[in-house]
Write a protein that holds these residues in place. Sequence first.
Motif, PDB file in Angstrom:
ATOM      1  N   ALA A   1      44.300  30.537  36.767  1.00 64.43           N
ATOM      2  CA  ALA A   1      43.986  29.416  35.883  1.00 64.43           C
ATOM      3  C   ALA A   1      43.727  29.942  34.475  1.00 64.43           C
ATOM      4  O   ALA A   1      43.268  31.071  34.286  1.00 64.43           O
ATOM      5  CB  ALA A   1      42.754  28.677  36.394  1.00 64.43           C
ATOM      6  N   ALA A   2      44.041  29.127  33.500  1.00 59.59           N
ATOM      7  CA  ALA A   2      43.777  29.499  32.114  1.00 59.59           C
ATOM      8  C   ALA A   2      42.282  29.446  31.850  1.00 59.59           C
ATOM      9  O   ALA A   2      41.633  28.445  32.167  1.00 59.59           O
ATOM     10  CB  ALA A   2      44.518  28.567  31.161  1.00 59.59           C
ATOM     11  N   ASP A   3      41.738  30.501  31.275  1.00 50.78           N
ATOM     12  CA  ASP A   3      40.305  30.575  30.980  1.00 50.78           C
ATOM     13  C   ASP A   3      40.067  30.065  29.566  1.00 50.78           C
ATOM     14  O   ASP A   3      39.603  30.789  28.689  1.00 50.78           O
ATOM     15  CB  ASP A   3      39.826  32.022  31.134  1.00 50.78           C
ATOM     16  N   ARG A   4      40.440  28.801  29.359  1.00 47.48           N
ATOM     17  CA  ARG A   4      40.282  28.189  28.035  1.00 47.48           C
ATOM     18  C   ARG A   4      40.386  26.684  28.172  1.00 47.48           C
ATOM     19  O   ARG A   4      40.973  26.174  29.129  1.00 47.48           O
ATOM     20  CB  ARG A   4      41.369  28.693  27.083  1.00 47.48           C
ATOM     21  N   PRO A   5      39.826  25.945  27.214  1.00 45.03           N
ATOM     22  CA  PRO A   5      39.980  24.489  27.252  1.00 45.03           C
ATOM     23  C   PRO A   5      41.429  24.086  26.984  1.00 45.03           C
ATOM     24  O   PRO A   5      42.223  24.857  26.442  1.00 45.03           O
ATOM     25  CB  PRO A   5      39.069  24.002  26.116  1.00 45.03           C
ATOM     26  N   VAL A   6      41.775  22.876  27.371  1.00 44.35           N
ATOM     27  CA  VAL A   6      43.084  22.303  27.107  1.00 44.35           C
ATOM     28  C   VAL A   6      42.900  21.124  26.162  1.00 44.35           C
ATOM     29  O   VAL A   6      42.030  20.281  26.377  1.00 44.35           O
ATOM     30  CB  VAL A   6      43.761  21.841  28.409  1.00 44.35           C
ATOM     31  N   ALA A   7      43.697  21.069  25.115  1.00 45.72           N
ATOM     32  CA  ALA A   7      43.557  20.008  24.125  1.00 45.72           C
ATOM     33  C   ALA A   7      43.963  18.661  24.711  1.00 45.72           C
ATOM     34  O   ALA A   7      44.827  18.572  25.572  1.00 45.72           O
ATOM     35  CB  ALA A   7      44.409  20.323  22.895  1.00 45.72           C
ATOM     36  N   SER A   8      43.317  17.616  24.220  1.00 46.70           N
ATOM     37  CA  SER A   8      43.703  16.255  24.581  1.00 46.70           C
ATOM     38  C   SER A   8      44.432  15.626  23.402  1.00 46.70           C
ATOM     39  O   SER A   8      44.356  16.104  22.273  1.00 46.70           O
ATOM     40  CB  SER A   8      42.456  15.428  24.922  1.00 46.70           C
ATOM     41  N   ILE A   9      45.150  14.545  23.685  1.00 43.69           N
ATOM     42  CA  ILE A   9      45.904  13.853  22.637  1.00 43.69           C
ATOM     43  C   ILE A   9      44.973  12.903  21.895  1.00 43.69           C
ATOM     44  O   ILE A   9      44.262  12.108  22.503  1.00 43.69           O
ATOM     45  CB  ILE A   9      47.071  13.064  23.244  1.00 43.69           C
TER      46      ILE A   9
END
Length: 241
Positions: A26-34
Motif C-alpha cells: 500500500a502507498a504510505d501517503r494520503p491520496v488527493a480528492s477531487i
Amino acid sequence: MLLVACDGGARTPGEKRADPGSGFPAADRPVASIVSARWSTEEARDRLKEADRVMNLAGIKRDMTVADIGAGEGYYTIRLGQRVGKEGRVVAEDIVPQVIERLGERVVRERLANVSVRLGLPADPRLPEASFDRVLMVHMYHEIESPYEFLWRLRPSLAPGGQVIVVDANRPTEQHGTPPNLLRCEFAAVGYRLISMRQMPSAGGYLAIFGAEGARPEPNMIKACRSGVRATPAAIQQGSE
C-alpha cells in the motif's frame, strides 16, 4: 481515486477500487480528492503554451503512439492527436464512464480518427503490451490509490525506448501534488529509471521523465516508500522550459 487529472467528474457510487489483497504494498501517503471540475481553462493553458512545451520536452513527434492516462475532458488528448498526425495513434483513458463518454463525443466532433478512448481501472491502465512510445500522466499521479500496482501493470505497455511523462505540482499529495523525491522513489521501487526532472511553472509544477530499467520486480519484492517526504525545490533539476 479518480484518474481525471483534476479535470473530470466525481467518483461514481459503487466504483470498484483496487483489491487490497493484490500482493502489492500500500502507498504510505494520503491520496488527493477531487475539489473542482478542472484546474484551469484550456484557453489559459494555451496562452502559457503548456501542451506544446510538455510535448516538446517529452519528445512527442509525428507517427508516435501515445497514451493519455487520466485524460479527463481531453485537453492533452486533442493536442496529442494533432501532434502525432494521421499515422500516429493516441489512446485516451479514464476510469469514469461519464468522462469517457463525453471525451469520445469530443473526439468525434474534432474529427480525430487517430484517437481512441477507453475505460481503465484504478490500479490497471489495461494498455496493450509493447505499444507506447510515450505515456502521459498530467496532474493525476497524486490521485492513484495503488501506485505500485498501477506502475507495475503499466510497464509492459512501453515500446522499446518508451517513456513515462509525469507532470505534477511540488507539494504534498493531499494538496494535489507529489513531492519529487517521493515520485522518484515510487517509480524506482517498480524498476523505472529517472531520465530527467525539471521545473515547469507553465504546467503548474514540474515535469519528470522515466524509462523502464531491468527486470520488473515481483509484487511481493516491492518496498513501499516512506511517507513524510517533503516538497523541496532542490529535488528538481533547474532548467528553462
